[in-house]
Design a protein around this motif. Structure first.
Motif, PDB file in Angstrom:
ATOM      1  N   VAL A   1      -9.379 -50.152 -37.830  1.00  0.00           N
ATOM      2  CA  VAL A   1      -9.810 -49.371 -36.672  1.00  0.00           C
ATOM      3  C   VAL A   1     -11.213 -49.790 -36.255  1.00  0.00           C
ATOM      4  CG1 VAL A   1     -10.187 -47.015 -35.816  1.00  0.00           C
ATOM      5  CG2 VAL A   1      -8.528 -47.414 -37.626  1.00  0.00           C
ATOM      6  N   ASP A   2     -11.442 -49.883 -34.941  1.00  0.00           N
ATOM      7  CA  ASP A   2     -12.798 -50.155 -34.464  1.00  0.00           C
ATOM      8  C   ASP A   2     -13.674 -48.948 -34.759  1.00  0.00           C
ATOM      9  OD1 ASP A   2     -12.696 -52.717 -33.465  1.00  0.00           O
ATOM     10  OD2 ASP A   2     -11.646 -52.041 -31.654  1.00  0.00           O
ATOM     11  N   PRO A   3     -14.937 -49.180 -35.171  1.00  0.00           N
ATOM     12  CA  PRO A   3     -15.804 -48.056 -35.532  1.00  0.00           C
ATOM     13  C   PRO A   3     -15.887 -47.011 -34.418  1.00  0.00           C
ATOM     14  CG  PRO A   3     -16.898 -50.156 -35.967  1.00  0.00           C
ATOM     15  CD  PRO A   3     -15.563 -50.487 -35.385  1.00  0.00           C
ATOM     16  N   ALA A   4     -15.882 -47.480 -33.169  1.00  0.00           N
ATOM     17  CA  ALA A   4     -16.020 -46.535 -32.057  1.00  0.00           C
ATOM     18  C   ALA A   4     -14.822 -45.586 -31.959  1.00  0.00           C
ATOM     19  CB  ALA A   4     -16.183 -47.309 -30.750  1.00  0.00           C
ATOM     20  N   ASN A   5     -13.665 -46.016 -32.475  1.00  0.00           N
ATOM     21  CA  ASN A   5     -12.450 -45.193 -32.358  1.00  0.00           C
ATOM     22  C   ASN A   5     -12.136 -44.400 -33.623  1.00  0.00           C
ATOM     23  OD1 ASN A   5     -12.174 -46.442 -29.905  1.00  0.00           O
ATOM     24  ND2 ASN A   5     -10.787 -48.020 -30.684  1.00  0.00           N
ATOM     25  N   LEU A   6     -12.951 -44.602 -34.655  1.00  0.00           N
ATOM     26  CA  LEU A   6     -12.592 -44.022 -35.954  1.00  0.00           C
ATOM     27  C   LEU A   6     -12.491 -42.499 -35.904  1.00  0.00           C
ATOM     28  CD1 LEU A   6     -11.990 -44.865 -38.904  1.00  0.00           C
ATOM     29  CD2 LEU A   6     -14.373 -44.355 -39.421  1.00  0.00           C
ATOM     30  N   GLY A   7     -13.499 -41.860 -35.313  1.00  0.00           N
ATOM     31  CA  GLY A   7     -13.511 -40.396 -35.261  1.00  0.00           C
ATOM     32  C   GLY A   7     -12.245 -39.859 -34.603  1.00  0.00           C
ATOM     33  N   ASP A   8     -11.876 -40.424 -33.452  1.00  0.00           N
ATOM     34  CA  ASP A   8     -10.681 -39.980 -32.725  1.00  0.00           C
ATOM     35  C   ASP A   8      -9.422 -40.196 -33.559  1.00  0.00           C
ATOM     36  OD1 ASP A   8     -12.116 -39.220 -30.588  1.00  0.00           O
ATOM     37  OD2 ASP A   8     -11.665 -40.999 -29.343  1.00  0.00           O
ATOM     38  N   ARG A   9      -9.358 -41.362 -34.190  1.00  0.00           N
ATOM     39  CA  ARG A   9      -8.156 -41.690 -34.974  1.00  0.00           C
ATOM     40  C   ARG A   9      -7.999 -40.717 -36.145  1.00  0.00           C
ATOM     41  NH1 ARG A   9      -3.771 -41.960 -35.844  1.00  0.00           N
ATOM     42  NH2 ARG A   9      -2.614 -43.577 -36.972  1.00  0.00           N
ATOM     43  N   VAL A  10      -9.132 -40.391 -36.802  1.00  0.00           N
ATOM     44  CA  VAL A  10      -9.093 -39.447 -37.924  1.00  0.00           C
ATOM     45  C   VAL A  10      -8.641 -38.080 -37.427  1.00  0.00           C
ATOM     46  CG1 VAL A  10     -10.505 -38.197 -39.617  1.00  0.00           C
ATOM     47  CG2 VAL A  10     -10.827 -40.655 -39.301  1.00  0.00           C
ATOM     48  N   ARG A  11      -9.196 -37.631 -36.313  1.00  0.00           N
ATOM     49  CA  ARG A  11      -8.812 -36.308 -35.789  1.00  0.00           C
ATOM     50  C   ARG A  11      -7.337 -36.272 -35.398  1.00  0.00           C
ATOM     51  NH1 ARG A  11     -14.256 -36.114 -34.673  1.00  0.00           N
ATOM     52  NH2 ARG A  11     -14.125 -37.604 -32.957  1.00  0.00           N
ATOM     53  N   ASP A  12      -6.878 -37.305 -34.722  1.00  0.00           N
ATOM     54  CA  ASP A  12      -5.455 -37.397 -34.343  1.00  0.00           C
ATOM     55  C   ASP A  12      -4.564 -37.297 -35.561  1.00  0.00           C
ATOM     56  OD1 ASP A  12      -6.129 -37.771 -31.806  1.00  0.00           O
ATOM     57  OD2 ASP A  12      -5.451 -39.874 -31.641  1.00  0.00           O
ATOM     58  N   TRP A  13      -4.867 -38.159 -36.517  1.00  0.00           N
ATOM     59  CA  TRP A  13      -3.995 -38.241 -37.696  1.00  0.00           C
ATOM     60  C   TRP A  13      -4.018 -36.925 -38.466  1.00  0.00           C
ATOM     61  CZ3 TRP A  13      -3.477 -38.000 -42.920  1.00  0.00           C
ATOM     62  CH2 TRP A  13      -2.331 -38.622 -43.461  1.00  0.00           C
ATOM     63  N   SER A  14      -5.235 -36.389 -38.674  1.00  0.00           N
ATOM     64  CA  SER A  14      -5.348 -35.146 -39.444  1.00  0.00           C
ATOM     65  C   SER A  14      -4.643 -34.004 -38.726  1.00  0.00           C
ATOM     66  CB  SER A  14      -6.816 -34.788 -39.673  1.00  0.00           C
ATOM     67  OG  SER A  14      -7.466 -35.841 -40.322  1.00  0.00           O
ATOM     68  N   GLY A  15      -4.691 -34.019 -37.400  1.00  0.00           N
ATOM     69  CA  GLY A  15      -4.003 -32.994 -36.633  1.00  0.00           C
ATOM     70  C   GLY A  15      -2.504 -33.018 -36.871  1.00  0.00           C
ATOM     71  N   SER A  16      -1.939 -34.225 -36.965  1.00  0.00           N
ATOM     72  CA  SER A  16      -0.491 -34.312 -37.129  1.00  0.00           C
ATOM     73  C   SER A  16      -0.073 -34.337 -38.606  1.00  0.00           C
ATOM     74  CB  SER A  16       0.046 -35.545 -36.391  1.00  0.00           C
ATOM     75  OG  SER A  16      -0.672 -36.682 -36.794  1.00  0.00           O
ATOM     76  N   HIS A  17      -1.027 -34.484 -39.538  1.00  0.00           N
ATOM     77  CA  HIS A  17      -0.708 -34.470 -40.982  1.00  0.00           C
ATOM     78  C   HIS A  17      -1.664 -33.513 -41.690  1.00  0.00           C
ATOM     79  CE1 HIS A  17       0.739 -38.329 -39.484  1.00  0.00           C
ATOM     80  NE2 HIS A  17       1.585 -38.362 -40.487  1.00  0.00           N
ATOM     81  N   PRO A  18      -1.565 -32.222 -41.410  1.00  0.00           N
ATOM     82  CA  PRO A  18      -2.596 -31.284 -41.874  1.00  0.00           C
ATOM     83  C   PRO A  18      -2.711 -31.175 -43.401  1.00  0.00           C
ATOM     84  CG  PRO A  18      -0.758 -30.101 -40.852  1.00  0.00           C
ATOM     85  CD  PRO A  18      -0.513 -31.552 -40.616  1.00  0.00           C
ATOM     86  N   HIS A  19      -1.637 -31.443 -44.128  1.00  0.00           N
ATOM     87  CA  HIS A  19      -1.716 -31.191 -45.568  1.00  0.00           C
ATOM     88  C   HIS A  19      -1.802 -32.464 -46.395  1.00  0.00           C
ATOM     89  CE1 HIS A  19      -1.040 -27.139 -44.464  1.00  0.00           C
ATOM     90  NE2 HIS A  19       0.122 -27.438 -43.905  1.00  0.00           N
ATOM     91  N   THR A  20      -2.031 -33.583 -45.747  1.00  0.00           N
ATOM     92  CA  THR A  20      -2.085 -34.821 -46.523  1.00  0.00           C
ATOM     93  C   THR A  20      -3.472 -35.450 -46.433  1.00  0.00           C
ATOM     94  OG1 THR A  20      -1.084 -35.829 -44.606  1.00  0.00           O
ATOM     95  CG2 THR A  20       0.329 -35.533 -46.519  1.00  0.00           C
TER      96      THR A  20
END
Ligand code: AMP
Ligand code: MG
Length: 350
Positions: free
Chosen positions: A250-269
């Motif tokens: 992931v590009d550093p500039a997109n990391l925050g968004d990618r983490v939020r997206d993923w965590s949103g769709s995988h709340p318990h992992t």
């Protein structure tokens, strides 16, 4: 009483424990295979001139036979044993960068077994900077063919324990030379009359080479005439150096968004993060998620970061994370080798 140079008698020879140099020499001369320290990563070595031993290396690693091995020498005086021609540029490169993490692809001697070169008319050679490796090869009296001491496609080993974790039951010994100082594989250069082809970025940077040879032409590695790519540079195989856990670059500039997206769709992992530099500004971001993080550096020191790369990937792989997001590092110096390994780890398809 044993002194520091004595042969230890307490070590077993069944491959379960590290060996000393004398044991390793004797096993290699008898056609054995084993883990050896180099400054880049641990190698899985065999006498390059014993095809049966070399075949065991391929078998132990489950490495396809089209993927040729690097031949390791203790001294440039041994070059004629494996290379039939050493151009003046090759000699100058060797003079400046050997011993060290630079592999030169040169016209081969026909006496080098086909299995070592995968039938190519070239042979990849280097002189490792680890003194124990050079001492070992000199004492064996024959060049050692050695790919990295890991299962094919997996993370390369930078400690004896990493070698044992993957290969303990398949090898005859491991020689402990401590953690690898460089930590990424050698740079592989094909030396041609018209210039150099960078077949694999690695421990010697393009910048270092260009600083010493500013006139040298860089040829397109993908435009090597008459060659089928995987054969020219198996290091270019897209999938390599991979953890078992899926990895995304992931590009550093997109990391925050990618983490939020993923965590949103995988709340318990749990999400694994491989981050570049830990600073007061980066350390708490992205916040509030179930993550396990490894940092490559706190100071921005490239050498330290490269040396930590594979161990960080291993810890991430063991962290019970569902996915690893790896932050792309700046594409300069050793960053090229780090990004290259991360791209290949991400390209894993199984
Ligand atoms: P490994 O030892 O697993 O790090 O992989 C050895 C690397 O050496 C391969 O990935 C190739 O890039 C390179 N190599 C070995 N022999 C040759 C050759 N004859 N021509 C081009 N590249 C080679
Ligand atoms: Mg390898």
């Amino acid at each position: 009483m044993p002194n520091s140079h004595s042969r230890s008698t307490s070590l077993r020879l069944d491959g379960r424990l590290p060996a000393d140099v004398a044991q390793a020499v004797s096993l290699l001369q008898q056609g054995g295979i084993g883990g050896i320290p180099t400054e880049t990563v641990y190698g899985l070595a065999a006498d390059a001139f014993q095809p049966r031993a070399v075949a065991r290396v391929f078998e132990a690693k489950q490495r396809p036979a089209f993927d040729p091995l690097i031949v390791h020498l203790p001294d440039p005086a041994w070059l004629p044993r494996v290379a039939r021609e050493v151009s003046s540029l090759a000699r100058q490169l060797a003079g400046r960068f050997w011993p060290g993490p630079l592999t030169l692809v040169l016209p081969r001697q026909t006496t080098v077994p086909d299995l070592v070169t995968s039938g190519l008319d070239s042979v990849a050679v280097r002189i490792p900077a680890h003194p124990l490796a050079r001492e070992l090869i000199a004492q064996v009296g024959s060049p050692l063919a050695a790919p990295s001491a890991n299962l094919f496609g997996r993370i390369s080993p930078t400690t004896v324990q990493h070698v044992l974790d993957q290969l303990e039951d398949r090898i005859d010994f491991v020689l402990d030379g401590g953690p690898c100082r460089v930590g990424v594989e050698s740079t592989v250069l094909q030396v041609e009359p018209e210039g150099l082809r960078l077949l694999r970025p690695g421990g010697t940077t393009v910048e270092e080479i260009t600083a010493v040879f500013p006139e040298v032409a860089w040829l397109d590695p993908l435009a090597s005439p008459g060659h089928n790519l995987p054969q020219v540079a198996p290091g270019l195989l897209t999938q390599h150096y991979a953890p078992r856990t899926p990895l995304e670059l992931v590009d550093p500039a997109n990391l925050g968004d990618r983490v939020r997206d993923w965590s949103g769709s995988h709340p318990h992992t749990q999400l694994g993060l491989l981050r570049w530099q830990k600073t007061p500004a980066t350390r708490d971001e992205p916040a509030g998620t179930n993550t396990y993080t490894e940092w490559l550096t706190t100071t921005g020191d490239w050498k330290g970061a490269a040396a930590r790369l594979f161990a960080c990937l291993r810890r991430l792989d063991e962290s019970q994370s569902e996915l690893i997001l790896a932050e792309r590092v700046p594409e300069t110096g050793l960053g090229r080798a780090i990004n290259d390994r991360l791209r290949r780890a991400a390209a894993r398809t199984e």
